[in-house]
Design an enzyme around this catalytic site. Structure first.
Site, short mmCIF file in Angstrom:
data_model
loop_
_atom_site.label_atom_id
_atom_site.label_comp_id
_atom_site.label_asym_id
_atom_site.label_seq_id
_atom_site.Cartn_x
_atom_site.Cartn_y
_atom_site.Cartn_z
CG HIS A 1 -2.22 0.70 0.99
ND1 HIS A 1 -2.47 1.48 -0.12
CD2 HIS A 1 -3.37 0.76 1.74
CE1 HIS A 1 -3.69 1.96 -0.06
NE2 HIS A 1 -4.26 1.54 1.06
CG ASP B 1 -2.92 5.14 -4.12
OD1 ASP B 1 -2.27 5.07 -3.06
OD2 ASP B 1 -2.82 6.09 -4.93
#
Length: 516
Positions: A487, A491
């Site tokens: 992450h 995204d």
């Protein structure tokens, strides 16, 4: 006259190296341009030649030491210049006896050291897994002596010369580094065994004593406890474990009455009291400790590093496999007849992932400090289960390969992975990974990233499930897909988009042909 040997230039941006192996020792004669040592850098291996002819006087940097470019490695003396100085030492009677100072020629010339070979880039140590020969055995040149296990691959060490195995310096389970001596072989230059150097039969240990000594250290704890309680001799039991290791079940086969001494006494005794819970010591006697392999240790370390380093998250979706299965069923016979390889599901998933990675390139990228490295190519890692553990061979430039080329590459690398024959280069450089837990029956899982990659796709078991299609409930072959991603660089929108593109390509394979 003394000549210095220094670390040569190692290439652009390379400033230091590690001494891997010395081919000579102090006192050995060297010729001009004869290789005297080997250096390892993080990119290449470099051999250092002797700049002059003479005698290796001193080794300044030992094996395993890190040295910089230009550092002093050794000194070489001019043998011709040093020779006249020898008679001046001691009294006048000494020059007449130069020969006894050297070792007997037969021993010096007929002993060959077996050393650990270079293990590959970034691999600095290995574990001795198996010895195929024992001390006293005859060996032929290039005959395999032992097997070494690293954290990535296994490799066999051949005999550099023919003769008799005189010494084993590293036992099974020992950790060794490149260049370490692990054995000694005696024999003539042409590989013929010297009778005078062969170990004498009278010096060999008695086979019964050797077996007893070996079993004393290798028998399972449960077997040792049972033999002690029953008063059974080790020599009367034949072990079925590795290297003759005696297991508890071997007692029943070798001595049927021995493992069951308690029941007869119990039959003649009063009714037994309720069974008590075993003590921790009794539980420990039934346990067996086995050393983790280097591959398993590396897998454990790297998976934990991935969890500690990456901000790992997993998103899920499901795919209707009807179109792929119908297409595969329609063309599998023709495909195998033309290309000589079966048409499987992995080529469809590989092509679908390559297609999706072009739209969402951050899933194919990696983080290097404060920079993001985007890869304009796809080196696809295919996670493969082996008897030793999970390995990930890499199919390079998978985005430019056809279905047949992908299937051939997967089949070939999977076979060599199971045999432990993959090279270091075939396990490095992957940009994305596919893991198929469905072959083991997994319905859903969250795969762990393979650092420094930023994404891994998890495939799972295909199951017939009811789904709604066009307002009607129908039965379709469905598979859950899981994308674990970092992450920090990917995204949620990019991760979901990637998985949706994979789903769309699999549910309508024509998209792969039309690049849609």
């Amino acid at each position: 006259m003394t000549t210095e040997v220094r670390v040569p230039a190692l290439g652009e941006s390379v400033t230091e190296a590690t001494i891997a192996t010395w081919f000579k020792k102090p006192g050995d004669a060297v010729a001009v341009d004869e290789m005297i040592c080997e250096l390892e850098t993080d990119k290449v291996t470099v051999e250092v030649p002797s700049p002059v002819a003479g005698q290796l006087a001193e080794i300044i940097a030992a094996e395993g030491q890190t040295v910089e470019v230009g550092a002093l490695l050794a000194t070489i003396s001019d043998a011709a210049a040093d020779a006249p100085a020898q008679p001046d030492r001691g009294n006048a009677a000494e020059p007449a006896q130069p020969a006894p100072a050297a070792a007997p020629p037969s021993e010096r010339e007929n002993l060959t050291a077996v050393t650990v070979p270079a293990l590959g880039e970034s691999v600095t140590e290995a574990t001795v897994a198996n010895w195929f020969k024992k001390v006293g055995d005859d060996v032929k040149q290039d005959e395999m002596l032992c097997e070494l296990e690293t954290d990535k691959v296994s490799l066999e060490v051949p005999a550099p010369a023919g003769g008799v195995l005189r010494e084993i310096s590293a036992a099974e389970g020992a950790t060794v580094a490149p260049g370490d001596r692990i054995a000694m072989i005696s024999g003539s230059a042409d590989g013929m065994v010297e009778p005078a150097l062969r170990p004498q039969e009278s010096t060999k240990p008695d086979p019964a004593e050797a077996a007893a000594s070996r079993r004393d250290t290798e028998d399972s704890p449960a077997a040792r406890k049972a033999m002690a309680e029953a008063g059974i001799s080790r020599d009367s039991v034949t072990g079925s474990g590795r290297d003759g290791r005696i297991m508890k079940e071997d007692l029943a086969r070798s001595s049927p009455a021995a493992p069951e001494p308690a029941p007869p006494a119990a039959d003649s005794a009063p009714p037994a009291a309720p069974a008590r819970a075993p003590s921790p010591a009794e539980d420990a006697a039934r346990e067996e400790r086995v050393q983790m392999t280097r591959l398993r240790q590396t897998i454990a370390r790297r998976l934990k590093e991935a969890q500690n380093t990456a901000a790992m998250l997993t998103t899920y979706n499901e795919v209707d496999m009807s179109a792929v299965m119908d297409l595969r069923e329609q063309y599998k016979t023709l495909f195998e007849r033309k290309h000589g390889v079966r048409l499987g599901f992995m080529s469809f998933f590989t092509r679908a992932c390559c297609h999706a990675l072009k739209e969402v390139p951050e899933v194919n990228a990696e983080i290097d400090g404060t920079e993001v490295i985007y890869k304009n190519f796809v080196h696809m890692g295919i996670a493969t289960g082996t008897p030793s553990g999970l390995v990930v061979p890499v199919i390079r430039d998978a985005d430019s390969l056809s279905f047949a080329e992908i299937e051939k590459a997967i089949a070939e690398k999977s076979l060599r992975a199971r045999d432990g024959k993959l090279s270091m280069g075939e396990l490095q450089g992957g940009t994305f990974t596919i893991s198929n837990g469905g072959v083991y029956g997994s319905l859903m899982s969250s795969p762990i990233l393979n650092p420094p990659q930023s994404g891994i796709l998890g495939m799972h078991k295909i199951e017939q499930r009811p789904v709604v299609v066009g307002g009607e409930i129908v039965i379709r072959p469905m598979m859950y897909l899981a994308l674990s991603y970092d992450h920090r660089i990917v995204d949620g929108k990019g991760a979901v988009t990637f998985l949706v593109r994979v789903k769309e390509a699999l549910e309508d394979p024509r998209r792969l042909l039309m690049d849609l």
